[in-house]
Design a protein around this motif. Structure first.
Motif, PDB file in Angstrom:
ATOM      1  N   ASP A  13      -6.646   1.491  -9.589  1.00  0.00           N
ATOM      2  CA  ASP A  13      -6.608   2.947  -9.716  1.00  0.00           C
ATOM      3  C   ASP A  13      -5.899   3.524  -8.500  1.00  0.00           C
ATOM      4  OD1 ASP A  13      -8.085   2.983 -12.144  1.00  0.00           O
ATOM      5  OD2 ASP A  13      -9.909   2.654 -11.000  1.00  0.00           O
ATOM      6  N   LEU A  14      -4.671   3.950  -8.704  1.00  0.00           N
ATOM      7  CA  LEU A  14      -3.840   4.481  -7.634  1.00  0.00           C
ATOM      8  C   LEU A  14      -4.363   5.840  -7.199  1.00  0.00           C
ATOM      9  CD1 LEU A  14      -1.256   4.081  -5.971  1.00  0.00           C
ATOM     10  CD2 LEU A  14      -0.006   5.144  -7.839  1.00  0.00           C
ATOM     11  N   GLU A  15      -4.620   5.986  -5.913  1.00  0.00           N
ATOM     12  CA  GLU A  15      -5.155   7.241  -5.384  1.00  0.00           C
ATOM     13  C   GLU A  15      -4.202   7.948  -4.427  1.00  0.00           C
ATOM     14  OE1 GLU A  15      -8.881   6.024  -3.656  1.00  0.00           O
ATOM     15  OE2 GLU A  15      -9.843   5.821  -5.615  1.00  0.00           O
ATOM     16  N   ASN A  16      -3.303   7.170  -3.790  1.00  0.00           N
ATOM     17  CA  ASN A  16      -2.456   7.782  -2.773  1.00  0.00           C
ATOM     18  C   ASN A  16      -1.162   6.993  -2.614  1.00  0.00           C
ATOM     19  OD1 ASN A  16      -1.876   9.667  -0.714  1.00  0.00           O
ATOM     20  ND2 ASN A  16      -2.589   8.260   0.855  1.00  0.00           N
ATOM     21  N   LEU A  17      -0.095   7.699  -2.318  1.00  0.00           N
ATOM     22  CA  LEU A  17       1.178   7.099  -1.967  1.00  0.00           C
ATOM     23  C   LEU A  17       1.555   7.663  -0.607  1.00  0.00           C
ATOM     24  CD1 LEU A  17       4.251   6.524  -4.097  1.00  0.00           C
ATOM     25  CD2 LEU A  17       4.501   7.817  -1.994  1.00  0.00           C
ATOM     26  N   GLU A  18       1.874   6.786   0.303  1.00  0.00           N
ATOM     27  CA  GLU A  18       2.193   7.224   1.668  1.00  0.00           C
ATOM     28  C   GLU A  18       3.473   6.544   2.122  1.00  0.00           C
ATOM     29  OE1 GLU A  18       0.065   6.956   6.060  1.00  0.00           O
ATOM     30  OE2 GLU A  18      -1.117   6.611   4.261  1.00  0.00           O
ATOM     31  N   LEU A  19       4.340   7.288   2.772  1.00  0.00           N
ATOM     32  CA  LEU A  19       5.563   6.721   3.335  1.00  0.00           C
ATOM     33  C   LEU A  19       5.289   6.368   4.789  1.00  0.00           C
ATOM     34  CD1 LEU A  19       8.133   9.254   1.868  1.00  0.00           C
ATOM     35  CD2 LEU A  19       7.474   7.029   0.950  1.00  0.00           C
ATOM     36  N   ARG A  20       5.482   5.100   5.114  1.00  0.00           N
ATOM     37  CA  ARG A  20       5.284   4.633   6.485  1.00  0.00           C
ATOM     38  C   ARG A  20       6.552   3.949   6.969  1.00  0.00           C
ATOM     39  NH1 ARG A  20      -0.526   1.571   6.030  1.00  0.00           N
ATOM     40  NH2 ARG A  20      -1.739   3.349   5.320  1.00  0.00           N
ATOM     41  N   GLU A  21       6.568   3.634   8.237  1.00  0.00           N
ATOM     42  CA  GLU A  21       7.712   2.959   8.840  1.00  0.00           C
ATOM     43  C   GLU A  21       8.019   1.632   8.150  1.00  0.00           C
ATOM     44  OE1 GLU A  21      10.876   2.994  11.327  1.00  0.00           O
ATOM     45  OE2 GLU A  21       9.356   4.553  11.298  1.00  0.00           O
ATOM     46  N   ASP A  22       6.969   0.912   7.720  1.00  0.00           N
ATOM     47  CA  ASP A  22       7.172  -0.411   7.117  1.00  0.00           C
ATOM     48  C   ASP A  22       7.350  -0.370   5.603  1.00  0.00           C
ATOM     49  OD1 ASP A  22       4.517   0.353   6.875  1.00  0.00           O
ATOM     50  OD2 ASP A  22       3.730  -1.674   7.079  1.00  0.00           O
ATOM     51  N   GLY A  23       7.337   0.818   4.982  1.00  0.00           N
ATOM     52  CA  GLY A  23       7.585   0.918   3.555  1.00  0.00           C
ATOM     53  C   GLY A  23       6.720   1.950   2.863  1.00  0.00           C
ATOM     54  N   ILE A  24       6.684   1.857   1.538  1.00  0.00           N
ATOM     55  CA  ILE A  24       5.872   2.749   0.716  1.00  0.00           C
ATOM     56  C   ILE A  24       4.524   2.082   0.526  1.00  0.00           C
ATOM     57  CG2 ILE A  24       5.630   3.815  -1.561  1.00  0.00           C
ATOM     58  CD1 ILE A  24       8.730   3.735  -1.722  1.00  0.00           C
ATOM     59  N   VAL A  25       3.458   2.776   0.898  1.00  0.00           N
ATOM     60  CA  VAL A  25       2.120   2.216   0.795  1.00  0.00           C
ATOM     61  C   VAL A  25       1.383   2.884  -0.361  1.00  0.00           C
ATOM     62  CG1 VAL A  25      -0.080   1.847   1.983  1.00  0.00           C
ATOM     63  CG2 VAL A  25       2.061   1.731   3.265  1.00  0.00           C
ATOM     64  N   LEU A  26       0.949   2.069  -1.319  1.00  0.00           N
ATOM     65  CA  LEU A  26       0.137   2.533  -2.436  1.00  0.00           C
ATOM     66  C   LEU A  26      -1.292   2.140  -2.139  1.00  0.00           C
ATOM     67  CD1 LEU A  26       2.383   1.181  -5.315  1.00  0.00           C
ATOM     68  CD2 LEU A  26       2.366   3.482  -4.388  1.00  0.00           C
ATOM     69  N   SER A  27      -2.206   3.092  -2.181  1.00  0.00           N
ATOM     70  CA  SER A  27      -3.603   2.751  -1.919  1.00  0.00           C
ATOM     71  C   SER A  27      -4.475   3.282  -3.045  1.00  0.00           C
ATOM     72  CB  SER A  27      -4.066   3.305  -0.567  1.00  0.00           C
ATOM     73  OG  SER A  27      -3.904   4.700  -0.516  1.00  0.00           O
TER      74      SER A  27
END
Length: 82
Positions: A13-27
């Protein structure tokens, strides 16, 4: 999203998408566990390349986009689609 593996089948269940230095983080949550995955630039290029080379993916994406547009139109005009 659904994850199928040798350990079993899990719902992610995808709750958040975050752009970080090391890539796209799906949490989100996989079953009862907190989970996150990081998609690097190389991962994203590989996925886009796979989609662009797959003719069936084009038809799927077209249907999906037009379906979303129809749903947005229904939502703004108050139509129920019934």
């Amino acid at each position: 999203m659904k994850i199928e593996s040798a350990a079993g089948e899990f719902s992610f269940d995808l709750e958040n998408l975050e752009l970080r230095e090391d890539g796209i983080v799906l949490s989100g949550k996989m079953g009862v566990w907190e989970a996150e995955t990081t998609m690097t630039d190389a991962d994203l290029r590989r996925i886009v390349g796979m989609v662009l080379r797959k003719p069936g993916a084009w038809a799927y994406l077209t249907r999906m986009l037009f379906g979303v547009r129809r749903q947005i139109a229904r939502d703004t005009t108050g139509e129920t689609g019934k």
